[in-house]
Design an enzyme around this catalytic site. Structure first.
Site, short mmCIF file in Angstrom:
data_model
loop_
_atom_site.label_atom_id
_atom_site.label_comp_id
_atom_site.label_asym_id
_atom_site.label_seq_id
_atom_site.Cartn_x
_atom_site.Cartn_y
_atom_site.Cartn_z
N PRO A 82 0.79 -1.24 0.00
CA PRO A 82 0.00 0.00 0.00
C PRO A 82 0.82 1.29 0.00
O PRO A 82 1.98 1.31 0.44
CB PRO A 82 -0.82 -0.10 1.29
N VAL A 83 0.18 2.34 -0.47
CA VAL A 83 0.74 3.69 -0.44
C VAL A 83 0.71 4.21 1.01
O VAL A 83 -0.14 3.81 1.80
CB VAL A 83 -0.17 4.63 -1.29
N GLY A 136 7.94 2.62 1.45
CA GLY A 136 8.65 3.29 0.35
C GLY A 136 7.93 3.23 -0.98
O GLY A 136 8.56 3.05 -2.03
N ASP A 154 15.37 5.38 0.49
CA ASP A 154 14.24 4.64 -0.11
C ASP A 154 14.50 4.30 -1.57
O ASP A 154 14.33 3.15 -2.00
CB ASP A 154 12.95 5.46 -0.01
N SER A 174 6.49 5.56 -2.80
CA SER A 174 6.84 6.60 -3.79
C SER A 174 8.19 6.29 -4.44
O SER A 174 8.36 6.47 -5.65
CB SER A 174 6.86 7.99 -3.15
N ALA A 175 9.14 5.79 -3.65
CA ALA A 175 10.46 5.47 -4.23
C ALA A 175 10.36 4.28 -5.18
O ALA A 175 10.97 4.28 -6.26
CB ALA A 175 11.45 5.16 -3.11
N ALA A 203 2.44 3.75 3.71
CA ALA A 203 2.49 2.78 4.79
C ALA A 203 3.89 2.67 5.38
O ALA A 203 4.11 1.91 6.32
CB ALA A 203 2.02 1.42 4.29
#
Ligand code: PMV
Length: 290
Positions: free
Chosen positions: A80-81, A86, A131, A88-89, A83
């Protein structure tokens, strides 16, 4: 025709937040990935709902790697986003690799990490770089801002479980909160950072000896420092309580904290499965590092 790229999720074994301010940290790539698919198009568009930060990050990475932004972007992720794993990375690394494929060029892990860092800056303002390094390389890495990441020796099997305490605030806000504390209470912050650096040395040693009992203790000690930075929540404490009460060797916040994930060390796979079961409502899953 679509061009595909992937990036790993990550967990931080030690050093979140402290790495932003130049201390060393240790991260591990987790066997869950984000996949980006790019299809050529007249202009940039997205096959999913997204905010301005993601759009800006996407533009930056595409311009750097593909020298143009004429694509439809699609994404799927195994985690999941927001959380602390990482997302986004891993998105930016996957995007950099897909963009390289679309431009018909090779991209090394180091180049993918570097391109993704541009996107991370759009997402987070002042990212340390840990990340995107982990999202590109995976493995177990010693990280320090401005230095080449160093793969670490892992002298045994480590059975980890990750549980998600719930949505955390944006990383940027949590990083800003710690940065303000560093400015307002420099003596307190310095003492915590000194303790963190000491834990990094001990963690390198425990990893190389395959000593899970020592590593678990170090994770707990690291969590004390993160709690002192004000990053724990009642759900994080609940997860730690359940994990430790069911035989975990150690458990800590991983990532920015204030919600998000807890990294747990189990003595073996069986115990890891048991702990993950008990933490079912927190979407827990196990993985092995060796
Ligand atoms: O919570 P995440 O996955 O965004 O991890 C952030 C890690 C920090 O150390 C808090 C920030 C950074 O850039 O290193």
């Amino acid at each position: 025709m679509g061009f595909e790229g992937t990036g790993y999720g990550k967990a931080i074994l030690i050093g979140e937040h402290f790495v932003v301010h130049g201390a060393r940290g240790i991260g591990i790539g987790i066997p869950r990935k984000t996949t980006v698919i790019l299809e050529k198009a007249p202009s940039l568009s997205f096959s999913f709902e997204c905010g301005d930060l993601l759009k800006e990050a996407t533009r930056k990475v595409l311009e750097k790697v593909a020298h143009g932004t004429g694509f439809v972007v699609s994404v799927t992720s195994e985690f999941p986003v927001s959380a602390g794993m990482g997302w986004s990375a891993s998105y930016c690394v996957a995007l950099a690799r897909a963009a390289a494929a679309a431009a018909g060029k090779e991209i090394s892990d180091k180049e993918a990490a570097k391109a993704a860092f541009e996107g991370e800056k759009a997402f987070h303002g002042n990212p340390s770089g840990i990340d995107n390094t982990l999202a590109a390389h995976g493995g177990v890495m010693l990280f320090k801002k401005g230095r080449e990441p160093e793969p670490l020796l892992v002298g045994g099997k480590f059975h980890f479980v990750i549980a998600n305490s719930g949505k955390k605030g944006p990383t940027k806000e949590l990083v800003d909160k710690v940065s303000s504390m560093r400015k307002d209470k420099p003596d307190e912050y310095c003492a915590l950072e000194e303790a963190e650096e000491w834990l990094v040395d001990k963690t390198i040693d425990a990893l190389s000896r395959g000593d899970a009992v020592a590593l678990g203790r170090l994770m707990d000690e690291n969590n004390v420092l993160l709690a002192r930075l004000g990053l724990s929540t009642p759900s994080i404490d609940d997860i730690r309580g359940i994990a430790l009460g069911n035989g975990a060797l150690g458990a800590k916040i991983t990532g920015a904290g204030g919600g998000g994930c807890v990294l747990i060390l189990a003595p073996d796979t069986g115990k890891g499965e048991e702990i993950a079961d008990k933490l079912g409502k927190y979407g827990a899953f196990g993985f092995l590092i060796e």
